[in-house]
Motif scaffolding. Structure first.
Motif, mmCIF file in Angstrom:
data_model
loop_
_atom_site.group_PDB
_atom_site.id
_atom_site.type_symbol
_atom_site.label_atom_id
_atom_site.label_comp_id
_atom_site.label_asym_id
_atom_site.label_seq_id
_atom_site.Cartn_x
_atom_site.Cartn_y
_atom_site.Cartn_z
ATOM 1 N N MET A 402 0.825 -1.197 0.000
ATOM 2 C CA MET A 402 0.000 0.000 0.000
ATOM 3 C C MET A 402 0.866 1.257 0.000
ATOM 4 S SD MET A 402 -2.857 1.621 0.140
ATOM 5 C CE MET A 402 -3.147 3.360 0.400
ATOM 6 N N SER A 403 1.935 1.241 0.793
ATOM 7 C CA SER A 403 2.752 2.443 0.987
ATOM 8 C C SER A 403 4.221 2.240 0.681
ATOM 9 C CB SER A 403 2.623 2.918 2.441
ATOM 10 O OG SER A 403 1.277 3.037 2.834
ATOM 11 N N THR A 404 4.716 1.035 0.900
ATOM 12 C CA THR A 404 6.168 0.831 0.921
ATOM 13 C C THR A 404 6.840 1.141 -0.415
ATOM 14 O OG1 THR A 404 5.761 -1.523 0.480
ATOM 15 C CG2 THR A 404 6.097 -0.867 2.768
ATOM 16 N N LEU A 405 6.155 0.927 -1.519
ATOM 17 C CA LEU A 405 6.778 1.172 -2.822
ATOM 18 C C LEU A 405 6.942 2.656 -3.114
ATOM 19 C CD1 LEU A 405 4.992 -1.496 -5.061
ATOM 20 C CD2 LEU A 405 7.199 -1.665 -3.908
ATOM 21 N N GLN A 406 6.211 3.500 -2.386
ATOM 22 C CA GLN A 406 6.284 4.945 -2.633
ATOM 23 C C GLN A 406 7.204 5.681 -1.670
ATOM 24 O OE1 GLN A 406 2.939 3.427 -2.544
ATOM 25 N NE2 GLN A 406 3.364 3.125 -4.707
ATOM 26 N N PHE A 407 7.618 5.022 -0.601
ATOM 27 C CA PHE A 407 8.445 5.715 0.386
ATOM 28 C C PHE A 407 9.754 6.192 -0.242
ATOM 29 C CE2 PHE A 407 6.397 3.169 4.048
ATOM 30 C CZ PHE A 407 5.494 4.190 4.295
ATOM 31 N N GLY A 408 10.087 7.449 0.017
ATOM 32 C CA GLY A 408 11.405 7.970 -0.342
ATOM 33 C C GLY A 408 11.426 8.884 -1.543
ATOM 34 N N ASP A 409 10.818 8.491 -2.677
ATOM 35 C CA ASP A 409 10.953 9.309 -3.887
ATOM 36 C C ASP A 409 9.645 9.974 -4.306
ATOM 37 O OD1 ASP A 409 9.664 7.000 -4.659
ATOM 38 O OD2 ASP A 409 10.890 6.645 -6.445
ATOM 39 N N HIS A 410 8.589 9.841 -3.511
ATOM 40 C CA HIS A 410 7.318 10.496 -3.806
ATOM 41 C C HIS A 410 7.121 11.685 -2.867
ATOM 42 C CE1 HIS A 410 6.694 6.822 -5.991
ATOM 43 N NE2 HIS A 410 5.432 7.089 -6.288
#
Length: 452
Positions: A402-410
């Motif tokens: 849900m969230s982990t793929l967006q952490f850091g560069d979004h």
């Protein structure tokens, strides 16, 4: 659970409403329109429908009951982690509309039967809500797909000005203090029957200095002044990332035959044009005169950042945004919305694909926050200056991606948009977009720079 029957009735109503909205977004398109031209920001409408049904299968029937899929041979194709984005456009891989609709309706009927006949545990309730809310996210993406490719407005869009307000301007001043951010952790959420995604949890306290934030989002009129002051060509307003974005946009234009020099493309927001001696905006399949008082829409983070530099302003952090919207303090009753705890209605916010961000930024006075900030829910997703990171104590939720793929560069956007389902939103909701995205319904409001 004491309110089992009430919760079931609510779930069944939400499920049926979601089914009808999704079906209408598909069946209102002629067959030829389902052949959407490839675009990196949208999915084909039929794939969206099949993927949503598949999500119910995986996170309700497979997880809770261990039942096999409707068609195991299709599982990898409906799974966004197993089928490449470009391959979703291959009609030879996927069933047609009638077969996809049959799959979709079958899964929804099974869901309704399971909700009605199975005891409602906390885990079941959470997963039902999760799957329904996931589907509402795809309703929003189906709406912005129509905008992207220039199809007719979806069912439900009206030209009515449903909640007029009087003009307001200037900044709201938020005092220094200690504030609450986010929703309770998982156990507390289960205990209260409330819902939040993993990136909204756990709740914590933050100390903020006083700040001044605009009472309304930036309007088309305000952004037009930046455009007409040659803002897109004046590199002093653009950060390194913003200049790279401009270069990328120029490279895309060159591929399509434009031979203008670097930093001349784009010269304006994505769906604007100068035509017949006036600014116009494309709203779905129609070009119309730009509404100067409506919120500027479909702008990237880089464009919002550049406008702020030009205006001598800045973007709010996501903590500042949430405090200005909700004003939750430790020890006081918690507000999920700027106006209190009641969910959004057409008087509070532009949501559910009705007005499509075409009303003045000062409309919806019933949605004001305690500090007098307007349209913090609905209208446009509002860019903040914050990177999308987990809160301290973050725990991965039922759906691990849900969230982990967006952490850091979004970047974090807040508040929901005109295309967001009102059942999905609350003031703590965090959406994450890459800063280059301008195809979704994104806008912004600004903060005053600190006094020196």
């Amino acid at each position: 659970m004491e309110n089992d029957s009430v919760d079931k009735a609510t779930l069944l109503t939400e499920l049926e409403h979601t089914r009808k909205r999704t079906r209408a977004l598909i069946t209102s398109l002629p067959e030829a329109s389902l052949e959407v031209p490839y675009h990196p920001g949208v999915n084909p409408p039929l794939w969206e429908m099949g993927h949503a049904a598949f999500f119910y299968e995986v996170f309700v029937f497979n997880l809770l009951d261990g039942t096999p899929s409707y068609n195991p041979a299709m599982d990898d194709l409906w799974d966004s982690f197993h089928v490449d984005h470009r391959d979703r456009w291959r009609r030879d891989l996927f069933p047609g509309r009638d077969e996809t609709l049959a799959y979709f309706d079958t899964i929804y009927e099974r869901m309704a039967e399971r909700i009605a006949t199975t005891p409602l545990s906390d885990r079941d309730l959470y997963l039902y809500r999760y799957a329904i809310f996931h589907q509402n996210m795809h309703i929003e993406s189906l709406i912005w797909c129509r905008q992207t490719v220039g199809y007719p407005a979806p069912p439900g869009v009206t030209g009515e000005r449903s909640a007029p307000g009087e003009g307001v301007a200037g900044d709201a001043v938020v005092p220094a203090g200690r504030w609450l951010i986010g929703m309770p952790g998982e156990s507390a959420a289960f205990a209260t029957g409330d819902f939040a995604f993993d990136n909204e949890k756990p709740r914590f306290e933050v100390e903020l200095p006083s700040f001044a934030i605009s009472r309304v989002p930036v309007s088309n009129r305000e952004f037009q002044a930046f455009v007409e002051d040659d803002g897109y060509r004046r590199t002093e307003f653009w950060s390194f990332g913003g200049r790279k974005w401009l270069q990328t946009e120029t490279d895309v234009a060159l591929v399509h035959g434009c031979r203008e020099p670097v930093l001349t493309v784009p010269k304006h927001p994505l769906y604007w044009r100068w035509h017949d001696e006036q600014w116009q905006e494309r709203v779905f399949d129609r070009w119309q005169p730009l509404n100067p008082d409506a919120p500027v829409t479909h702008v990237s983070y880089w464009e919002a950042e550049a406008w702020c530099a030009w205006a001598g302003r800045r973007l709010p952090t996501e903590h500042e945004w949430e405090v200005a919207a909700l004003g939750n303090r430790p020890g006081e009753p918690f507000r999920r919305f700027p106006w209190g705890d009641e969910g959004p209605t057409p008087e509070h916010a532009d949501m559910d694909g009705r007005a499509m961000a075409q009303q003045p930024v000062w409309d919806y006075p019933a949605g004001d926050s305690a500090f007098g900030c307007r349209q913090m829910i609905g209208g446009v997703w509002e860019w903040t200056s914050s990177q999308f990171f987990p809160y301290d104590g973050f725990r991965i939720d039922m759906y691990p991606f849900m969230s982990t793929l967006q952490f850091g560069d979004h970047k974090v956007t807040r508040g929901g948009s005109c295309a967001t389902s009102s059942s999905l939103i609350r003031g703590t909701y965090r959406q994450a977009y890459l800063p280059l995205r301008n195809d979704v319904y994104t806008g912004f409001r600004s903060c005053a720079l600190p006094a020196t």
